[in-house]
Enzyme design. Sequence first.
Site, PDB file in Angstrom:
ATOM      1  N   ASP A  10      -2.125 -52.515  11.422  1.00  0.00           N
ATOM      2  CA  ASP A  10      -2.661 -51.157  11.367  1.00  0.00           C
ATOM      3  C   ASP A  10      -4.122 -51.281  10.920  1.00  0.00           C
ATOM      4  OD1 ASP A  10      -2.656 -51.518   8.622  1.00  0.00           O
ATOM      5  OD2 ASP A  10      -1.395 -49.778   8.168  1.00  0.00           O
ATOM      6  N   CYS A  67      -0.624 -55.119   7.395  1.00  0.00           N
ATOM      7  CA  CYS A  67      -1.083 -53.786   7.006  1.00  0.00           C
ATOM      8  C   CYS A  67      -1.832 -53.969   5.690  1.00  0.00           C
ATOM      9  CB  CYS A  67       0.070 -52.779   6.920  1.00  0.00           C
ATOM     10  SG  CYS A  67       1.320 -53.131   5.674  1.00  0.00           S
ATOM     11  N   THR A  69      -1.031 -53.609   2.441  1.00  0.00           N
ATOM     12  CA  THR A  69      -0.292 -54.400   1.453  1.00  0.00           C
ATOM     13  C   THR A  69       0.696 -55.380   2.075  1.00  0.00           C
ATOM     14  OG1 THR A  69       1.439 -52.733   1.412  1.00  0.00           O
ATOM     15  CG2 THR A  69      -0.347 -52.502  -0.222  1.00  0.00           C
ATOM     16  N   HIS A 100      14.147 -71.489   4.461  1.00  0.00           N
ATOM     17  CA  HIS A 100      15.384 -70.891   3.941  1.00  0.00           C
ATOM     18  C   HIS A 100      15.821 -69.642   4.698  1.00  0.00           C
ATOM     19  CE1 HIS A 100      15.164 -72.846  -0.339  1.00  0.00           C
ATOM     20  NE2 HIS A 100      15.035 -73.727   0.642  1.00  0.00           N
ATOM     21  N   HIS A 135      21.673 -72.631   4.505  1.00  0.00           N
ATOM     22  CA  HIS A 135      20.841 -71.454   4.795  1.00  0.00           C
ATOM     23  C   HIS A 135      21.273 -70.773   6.097  1.00  0.00           C
ATOM     24  CE1 HIS A 135      18.402 -72.628   1.462  1.00  0.00           C
ATOM     25  NE2 HIS A 135      18.170 -73.814   2.002  1.00  0.00           N
TER      26      HIS A 135
HETATM   27  C1  RB5 Z   1      -2.646 -47.600   5.098  1.00  0.00           C
HETATM   28  O1  RB5 Z   1      -3.521 -46.881   4.314  1.00  0.00           O
HETATM   29  C2  RB5 Z   1      -1.650 -48.348   4.223  1.00  0.00           C
HETATM   30  O2  RB5 Z   1      -0.778 -47.473   3.616  1.00  0.00           O
HETATM   31  C3  RB5 Z   1      -0.910 -49.370   5.068  1.00  0.00           C
HETATM   32  O3  RB5 Z   1      -1.822 -50.254   5.616  1.00  0.00           O
HETATM   33  C4  RB5 Z   1       0.101 -50.231   4.365  1.00  0.00           C
HETATM   34  O4  RB5 Z   1      -0.444 -50.848   3.234  1.00  0.00           O
HETATM   35  C5  RB5 Z   1       1.419 -49.641   4.103  1.00  0.00           C
HETATM   36  O5  RB5 Z   1       2.324 -50.278   3.544  1.00  0.00           O
END
Ligand code: RB5
Length: 143
Positions: A10, A67, A69, A100, A135
Amino acid sequence: MPETVAIAADHGGFDLKAVLLHELRALGYDAIDLGTATMDAVDYPDFAAALARAVADGKARQGVLICGTGIGMSIAANRHSGIRAALCHDNTTARLARQHNDANVLVLGGRILGVEAAKDCLRTFLATDFEGGRHARRVAKLS
Ligand code: RB5
């Protein structure tokens, strides 16, 4: 024939995707870029779904999702049948995700990881085999 790896992100993972796309091609992989193509805000589940489809259908052997995080992408990807997506943040988690968990999708946090750590995760993930054995029994229970 080069192995195919799909990659998608994203807007929170857009910059890192460009780096890892280049890295994948430099490593000799046939990389499929499933977007996003701009920094405009998008919804990560849409990109996780596209990548999950490519992996589940066999168009790509493995996938990389990014993304901000890595959390949203990993939640979304793991809702798809046949997908074992692992949010990794260093060599050790990337290695163990393969050894694993037989993870077939590497998930990274574009706003969390530095570029070199992300490249390390990618290289290790792609180069490490599933250990099988005990595993395999556990992984089989996932589906
Ligand atoms: C986008 O702002 C952010 O929420 C997305 O990239 C991600 O981190 C969601 O888990």
